[in-house]
Design a protein around this motif. Structure first.
Motif, PDB file in Angstrom:
ATOM      1  N   ASP A   1       1.624   6.613 -15.356  1.00 15.04           N
ATOM      2  CA  ASP A   1       1.661   8.061 -15.167  1.00 15.04           C
ATOM      3  C   ASP A   1       0.598   8.441 -14.146  1.00 15.04           C
ATOM      4  OD1 ASP A   1       2.029  10.792 -15.468  1.00 15.04           O
ATOM      5  OD2 ASP A   1       0.845  10.899 -17.307  1.00 15.04           O
ATOM      6  N   ARG A   2       0.998   9.145 -13.092  1.00 16.55           N
ATOM      7  CA  ARG A   2       0.030   9.478 -12.042  1.00 16.55           C
ATOM      8  C   ARG A   2      -1.065  10.401 -12.543  1.00 16.55           C
ATOM      9  NH1 ARG A   2       1.693  14.345  -8.686  1.00 16.55           N
ATOM     10  NH2 ARG A   2       3.477  15.177  -9.810  1.00 16.55           N
TER      11      ARG A   2
ATOM     12  N   LYS B   1      -2.401  10.354 -15.599  1.00 19.10           N
ATOM     13  CA  LYS B   1      -3.335   9.507 -16.338  1.00 19.10           C
ATOM     14  C   LYS B   1      -4.198   8.689 -15.365  1.00 19.10           C
ATOM     15  CE  LYS B   1      -3.579   5.802 -19.708  1.00 19.10           C
ATOM     16  NZ  LYS B   1      -2.859   4.717 -20.342  1.00 19.10           N
ATOM     17  N   VAL B   2      -3.581   8.200 -14.293  1.00 22.19           N
ATOM     18  CA  VAL B   2      -4.324   7.426 -13.299  1.00 22.19           C
ATOM     19  C   VAL B   2      -5.367   8.319 -12.627  1.00 22.19           C
ATOM     20  CG1 VAL B   2      -4.122   6.198 -11.103  1.00 22.19           C
ATOM     21  CG2 VAL B   2      -2.474   5.769 -12.917  1.00 22.19           C
ATOM     22  N   ARG B   3      -4.987   9.560 -12.282  1.00 21.13           N
ATOM     23  CA  ARG B   3      -5.944  10.502 -11.669  1.00 21.13           C
ATOM     24  C   ARG B   3      -7.117  10.770 -12.609  1.00 21.13           C
ATOM     25  NH1 ARG B   3      -4.440  14.137  -7.033  1.00 21.13           N
ATOM     26  NH2 ARG B   3      -3.184  12.684  -5.859  1.00 21.13           N
ATOM     27  N   GLN B   4      -6.819  10.931 -13.899  1.00 26.92           N
ATOM     28  CA  GLN B   4      -7.877  11.177 -14.886  1.00 26.92           C
ATOM     29  C   GLN B   4      -8.821   9.967 -14.966  1.00 26.92           C
ATOM     30  OE1 GLN B   4      -6.461  11.845 -18.855  1.00 26.92           O
ATOM     31  NE2 GLN B   4      -8.475  12.365 -19.644  1.00 26.92           N
ATOM     32  N   GLU B   5      -8.272   8.770 -14.959  1.00 29.60           N
ATOM     33  CA  GLU B   5      -9.102   7.563 -14.992  1.00 29.60           C
ATOM     34  C   GLU B   5      -9.965   7.465 -13.732  1.00 29.60           C
ATOM     35  OE1 GLU B   5      -6.676   4.129 -15.661  1.00 29.60           O
ATOM     36  OE2 GLU B   5      -5.904   4.890 -17.563  1.00 29.60           O
TER      37      GLU B   5
ATOM     38  N   VAL C   1       0.866  -1.182   0.000  1.00 30.22           N
ATOM     39  CA  VAL C   1       0.000   0.000   0.000  1.00 30.22           C
ATOM     40  C   VAL C   1       0.900   1.228   0.000  1.00 30.22           C
ATOM     41  CG1 VAL C   1      -1.783   1.277   1.227  1.00 30.22           C
ATOM     42  CG2 VAL C   1      -1.755  -1.187   1.346  1.00 30.22           C
ATOM     43  N   ALA C   2       0.589   2.189  -0.884  1.00 27.16           N
ATOM     44  CA  ALA C   2       1.383   3.412  -0.946  1.00 27.16           C
ATOM     45  C   ALA C   2       0.478   4.611  -1.205  1.00 27.16           C
ATOM     46  CB  ALA C   2       2.430   3.302  -2.052  1.00 27.16           C
ATOM     47  N   LYS C   3       0.936   5.786  -0.774  1.00 29.98           N
ATOM     48  CA  LYS C   3       0.188   7.015  -1.033  1.00 29.98           C
ATOM     49  C   LYS C   3       0.672   7.707  -2.299  1.00 29.98           C
ATOM     50  CE  LYS C   3       0.689   8.836   3.175  1.00 29.98           C
ATOM     51  NZ  LYS C   3       0.514   9.786   4.273  1.00 29.98           N
ATOM     52  N   SER C   4       1.807   7.271  -2.829  1.00 33.13           N
ATOM     53  CA  SER C   4       2.299   7.859  -4.079  1.00 33.13           C
ATOM     54  C   SER C   4       2.643   6.738  -5.058  1.00 33.13           C
ATOM     55  CB  SER C   4       3.518   8.743  -3.814  1.00 33.13           C
ATOM     56  OG  SER C   4       4.537   7.992  -3.198  1.00 33.13           O
ATOM     57  N   LEU C   5       2.541   7.060  -6.334  1.00 30.86           N
ATOM     58  CA  LEU C   5       2.740   6.072  -7.390  1.00 30.86           C
ATOM     59  C   LEU C   5       4.190   6.077  -7.846  1.00 30.86           C
ATOM     60  CD1 LEU C   5       1.402   4.073  -9.394  1.00 30.86           C
ATOM     61  CD2 LEU C   5       1.051   6.018 -10.909  1.00 30.86           C
ATOM     62  N   LEU C   6       4.788   4.906  -7.905  1.00 31.86           N
ATOM     63  CA  LEU C   6       6.140   4.783  -8.438  1.00 31.86           C
ATOM     64  C   LEU C   6       6.076   4.737  -9.956  1.00 31.86           C
ATOM     65  CD1 LEU C   6       7.632   2.080  -6.046  1.00 31.86           C
ATOM     66  CD2 LEU C   6       8.043   4.536  -6.016  1.00 31.86           C
ATOM     67  N   ALA C   7       7.029   5.342 -10.605  1.00 32.30           N
ATOM     68  CA  ALA C   7       7.069   5.353 -12.068  1.00 32.30           C
ATOM     69  C   ALA C   7       7.656   4.030 -12.542  1.00 32.30           C
ATOM     70  CB  ALA C   7       7.908   6.522 -12.555  1.00 32.30           C
ATOM     71  N   VAL C   8       6.787   3.129 -12.975  1.00 31.81           N
ATOM     72  CA  VAL C   8       7.218   1.832 -13.461  1.00 31.81           C
ATOM     73  C   VAL C   8       6.369   1.467 -14.678  1.00 31.81           C
ATOM     74  CG1 VAL C   8       5.701   0.456 -11.975  1.00 31.81           C
ATOM     75  CG2 VAL C   8       7.831  -0.508 -12.735  1.00 31.81           C
ATOM     76  N   ASP C   9       7.000   0.931 -15.695  1.00 25.93           N
ATOM     77  CA  ASP C   9       6.321   0.424 -16.891  1.00 25.93           C
ATOM     78  C   ASP C   9       5.404   1.467 -17.543  1.00 25.93           C
ATOM     79  OD1 ASP C   9       5.647  -1.377 -18.883  1.00 25.93           O
ATOM     80  OD2 ASP C   9       4.224  -2.489 -17.645  1.00 25.93           O
ATOM     81  N   GLY C  10       5.825   2.719 -17.525  1.00 26.59           N
ATOM     82  CA  GLY C  10       5.073   3.768 -18.200  1.00 26.59           C
ATOM     83  C   GLY C  10       3.843   4.268 -17.465  1.00 26.59           C
TER      84      GLY C  10
ATOM     85  N   THR D   1      -2.450  -0.489 -15.146  1.00 23.50           N
ATOM     86  CA  THR D   1      -1.947  -1.279 -16.262  1.00 23.50           C
ATOM     87  C   THR D   1      -0.822  -0.507 -16.939  1.00 23.50           C
ATOM     88  OG1 THR D   1      -4.168  -2.157 -16.568  1.00 23.50           O
ATOM     89  CG2 THR D   1      -2.595  -2.521 -18.344  1.00 23.50           C
ATOM     90  N   GLY D   2       0.343  -1.145 -17.025  1.00 22.12           N
ATOM     91  CA  GLY D   2       1.498  -0.510 -17.641  1.00 22.12           C
ATOM     92  C   GLY D   2       1.460  -0.592 -19.161  1.00 22.12           C
ATOM     93  N   VAL D   3       2.482  -0.028 -19.789  1.00 22.52           N
ATOM     94  CA  VAL D   3       2.598  -0.033 -21.244  1.00 22.52           C
ATOM     95  C   VAL D   3       2.689  -1.465 -21.777  1.00 22.52           C
ATOM     96  CG1 VAL D   3       4.080   0.697 -23.171  1.00 22.52           C
ATOM     97  CG2 VAL D   3       3.677   2.238 -21.251  1.00 22.52           C
TER      98      VAL D   3
END
Length: 190
Positions: A23-24, A26-30, A12-21, A106-108
């Motif tokens: 993007d925080r 894009k995730v916020r928009q979704e 569990v994390a409060k921030s997103l790690l940049a892995v496999d493309g 879901t990553g790239v």
């Protein structure tokens, strides 16, 4: 820790790690799109919702049996809810409770790395990933059920208690020094 001890763990994390493309933004928009879709299908409080979980209890399931203690005069002041009453109350609360918003991460490459979860009324997501010996679905459900606030309660309690311990240790470290300096005569205080 989960691997070495053999205990199931959850990430569990409060921030997103940049892995496999991932993007925080894009995730916020979704998440915002999912929240808008959820609001569009929301049911007014008090109205029956669709689905098997939202069916109200039937008269046969609402029937309660009086407890043996209810026959005594002292029991009339303290009413203890029966199991059926507690189930009805929980079902009613779940029907009007805010929905949790979930979006898969879901990553790239097409791999699902975890889930972005906005529990309850929170607009800031938690990022849940599998840990050890748990599926992603189980990990998300466990985190969702542990969230009384935005952060899961075990993590929140550990944070609160560690901060309290640090305050106590800081006060203990300052207290003896303050006692020593106050015992020394100050210039001009003779």
């Amino acid at each position: 820790i989960g691997v070495t001890t053999g205990y199931p763990t959850v990430g569990v994390a409060k921030s997103l790690l940049a892995v496999d493309g991932l993007d925080r933004f894009k995730v916020r928009q979704e998440l915002q799109e999912a929240a808008a879709a959820c609001k569009a299908t929301a049911v007014a409080p008090g109205a029956p919702a669709a689905g098997p979980e939202a069916t109200p209890p039937t008269a046969s399931s609402a029937a309660t049996t009086p407890s043996p203690a209810a026959a005594s005069p002292a029991a009339t002041t303290a009413v203890v809810p029966t199991g059926a009453q507690m189930l009805r109350k929980a079902a009613a609360a779940a029907a009007v409770a805010p929905r949790d918003i979930q979006v898969p991460l879901t990553g790239v490459s097409g791999r699902v790395w975890g889930t972005a979860l906005c529990p309850g009324l929170s607009k800031k997501p938690l990022y849940v990933s599998v840990g050890h010996r748990l599926s992603l679905k189980t990990a998300v459900e466990l985190v969702r059920r542990c969230c009384l606030h935005r952060v899961p309660e075990p993590v929140r309690q550990a944070d609160l208690r560690s901060r309290q311990w640090l305050r106590q240790q800081g006060a203990a470290a300052v207290s003896p020094a303050a006692a020593v300096t106050s015992a020394e005569p100050q210039p001009g205080s003779y």
